[in-house]
Design an enzyme around this catalytic site. Sequence first.
Site, mmCIF file in Angstrom:
data_model
loop_
_atom_site.group_PDB
_atom_site.id
_atom_site.type_symbol
_atom_site.label_atom_id
_atom_site.label_comp_id
_atom_site.label_asym_id
_atom_site.label_seq_id
_atom_site.Cartn_x
_atom_site.Cartn_y
_atom_site.Cartn_z
ATOM 1 N N ASP A 205 22.522 -17.357 53.677
ATOM 2 C CA ASP A 205 22.570 -18.053 52.389
ATOM 3 C C ASP A 205 21.541 -19.170 52.364
ATOM 4 O O ASP A 205 20.466 -19.016 52.920
ATOM 5 C CB ASP A 205 23.995 -18.554 52.114
ATOM 6 C CG ASP A 205 24.464 -19.615 53.091
ATOM 7 O OD1 ASP A 205 24.115 -19.540 54.279
ATOM 8 O OD2 ASP A 205 25.201 -20.540 52.671
ATOM 9 N N GLU B 70 23.744 -15.549 60.477
ATOM 10 C CA GLU B 70 25.048 -15.489 59.807
ATOM 11 C C GLU B 70 25.813 -14.184 60.020
ATOM 12 O O GLU B 70 27.049 -14.190 60.046
ATOM 13 C CB GLU B 70 24.872 -15.749 58.307
ATOM 14 C CG GLU B 70 24.580 -17.181 57.941
ATOM 15 C CD GLU B 70 23.141 -17.603 58.192
ATOM 16 O OE1 GLU B 70 22.841 -18.801 58.070
ATOM 17 O OE2 GLU B 70 22.309 -16.731 58.504
ATOM 18 N N GLY C 248 25.445 -25.213 58.878
ATOM 19 C CA GLY C 248 26.617 -25.846 58.292
ATOM 20 C C GLY C 248 27.694 -26.072 59.338
ATOM 21 O O GLY C 248 27.657 -25.506 60.434
ATOM 22 N N GLY D 162 21.988 -23.634 57.645
ATOM 23 C CA GLY D 162 21.765 -24.769 56.756
ATOM 24 C C GLY D 162 20.556 -25.594 57.118
ATOM 25 O O GLY D 162 19.972 -26.262 56.263
#
Length: 365
Positions: free
Chosen positions: A144, A136, A65, A113
């Site tokens: 995630d 992360e 991301g 992502g």
Amino acid sequence: MSEFIETRIVNHVGLITLNRPKALNALSPDMIRALMAALAQWAEDPEVYAVFVRGAGEKGFCAGGDIRYFYETAQRERAALLPYFVDEYALDYLIATYPKPYIALLDGIVMGGGMGISQGAALRIVTETTRMAMPETQIGLFPDVGGGYFLARVPGRIGDYLGTTGVAIGAADALYAGLADIYLPRNMTADLLSLLETEPWRDGNAVVARVRAMADGHVAPPPRDMALKDLRDAIDMHFSCESVSAILASLSREARCEFSEWAQHVEAQLRKRSPLMVCVTLEQIRRARSKSLSLADELRVELSMMKRVFDGHDGLEGIRALAIDKDHAPRWLPASLDQVDAMQVERFFESEWPAQAHPLAQLGV
């Protein structure tokens, strides 16, 4: 639509190129919406048999991301960041349940992502340049985009290891862990594109079968460091311990034994991560494993978790240290593992919304 997403239909194949190479194809809000729109349209188009996605540039499929966007948006209004993750998780779910074969060329960096838009693919292709990770915890977040779902399903405790440490793996390790399906040398990717654009396809399954056949006989080069298969017993032993503190104590003992150099390195890396988010990540993966959560349920859990991350401290602090000030000296809260209590971790798994009002309530329905 986004200037950083190129889409076209050639020979019954929907071709998607993530075209933001200067940012390693990091996903902006517009890119996510453009991907969703193209995939939704092609799902209904009988002339599209399969979808193929790749990243532009030499370095990355997708580095994750857009963390600068996260930081800048949250600085203005933290609640304004939530729609990004609602859209991203809905896209990840669409890919995982797509009615036509979705093929991902995971050449270069595949992180965060980038894993979300590839792990649900019908065919995941790695090359000798693949560097895959869920890093992360290094920036005060957790894995995630369905990370709890797919990390809970890799062999043994490899998912616990990859998720908490954020270590990057190459093609051979990705194949061993079940995070990739086939290996193809990078110098054959142009031939792959030519094949997609010229072969007379009868349906999507034929596309997948032919791409698989193209990879036959090609073996991924061994990792530069110790391979996951060689570390498997050690990983399973240490990362089956009941808590992060117990894992660190076990690694410390191992540092005097057979895999001493590896154990010392892993222990040091874990101690650099956000203490809170390492504990949250371990709990996330273990809950997903023990409860056999569906992808839809895991994404709903993760949305609540992400809201709590950005309502708190470590996520913004980790991004600041890595990407904004670049001092690489995050000031985590709590500052040490012994200051993390069970209630702090438990709160991440309390839903922010009633079931019917959850922004992702429609997934899986």
